[in-house]
Design an enzyme around this catalytic site. Sequence first.
Site, PDB file in Angstrom:
ATOM      1  N   ASP A 236     -21.120   1.591  61.945  1.00 33.33           N
ATOM      2  CA  ASP A 236     -22.017   2.290  62.864  1.00 33.33           C
ATOM      3  C   ASP A 236     -21.559   3.734  63.061  1.00 33.33           C
ATOM      4  OD1 ASP A 236     -24.135   2.314  65.035  1.00 33.33           O
ATOM      5  OD2 ASP A 236     -22.365   2.699  66.257  1.00 33.33           O
TER       6      ASP A 236
ATOM      7  N   GLU B  10     -24.793  -1.763  58.305  1.00 37.42           N
ATOM      8  CA  GLU B  10     -23.693  -1.010  58.903  1.00 37.42           C
ATOM      9  C   GLU B  10     -22.351  -1.550  58.427  1.00 37.42           C
ATOM     10  OE1 GLU B  10     -25.882   0.301  63.084  1.00 37.42           O
ATOM     11  OE2 GLU B  10     -24.595  -1.471  63.039  1.00 37.42           O
TER      12      GLU B  10
END
Length: 228
Positions: free
Chosen positions: A53, A125
Site C-alpha cells: 500500500d 498491493e
Amino acid sequence: MVSTKFLNKLKNEYNIEFNNEKLLEEAFTHSSYSNEHPDDGIRDYEKLEFLGDAVLELAVSNYLYRHYPKLNEGELTRLRSNIVRTEGFSEFAIECGFQKEIHLGNGEEKAGARNRKTLLEDVFEAFNGALFLDQGMPAVERFLHLTVYPLIAKGEFDDSRDYKTDLQELLQQNGPVNIEYSVISESQLPSHFVVELKINDQVQTQGEGHNKKAAEQQAAKAALQKFE
C-alpha cells in the site's frame, strides 16, 4: 504453489522473475488458507499488503508529480485517490492473472471471496510489496509502467470534469432529451469496455475504458466535442 503458467506470464508479459518465490506465494495467501493449512508454513499476505500500500502510493505520487506539473496539491491528491481506490486495483489484479492464483480457505472460497473487490485490491498491493522486497522500487516502477501508468496517461482516472453531467446540461437547455449509455463490448483480460451513446435513440459516439464508468465518460467527452 503458484502455477507454472502464471510464472511464465509474469516472465513473458512483465519481465518479472522472483528471486524468492516464497514472497510470491505469501502475496497470494489469504489468512483463511494459512489458518487451515498451518503445516504449509506460508504466511498470509497482510504484512505484504501493508507494505505494498505504501509502495504503490509512493510510486503513483512520484509518477503524478513528474508527469502533471500543472496540477496543484489538491488536484494531485484527488487524482491519486482515484487511482489507488479499490475498484481500480482490483481490476488490475484480474488483468494480471492474480485472481486464479489466490490461496483461499474452503469457507472463503465457497463465499465467493475470489471475486471480492477488496480482496483483489489487497492482493495487488501485496504483490507489489513482495516485488519491492524481492527486487526494489525500480522493479515495481517497471511493472506499473506496463499496467497502471498507461491508463493514467489516457486520463481514465481523471474526474476533474464530469463529462456526463456537462453533456446532459448542454443538451437539456432547450427541453428534455433522452440520453442512453449501453455497453456494446466487454472483456475481462484485460478489463476493457466499449460504451455506445445514444441521444433520442440516435447513435452519436462511443467510448472505451477499463471499466464501464470510464467508458461512459469517454463517450460523453466525445459527444461534448461534437456539440460544443
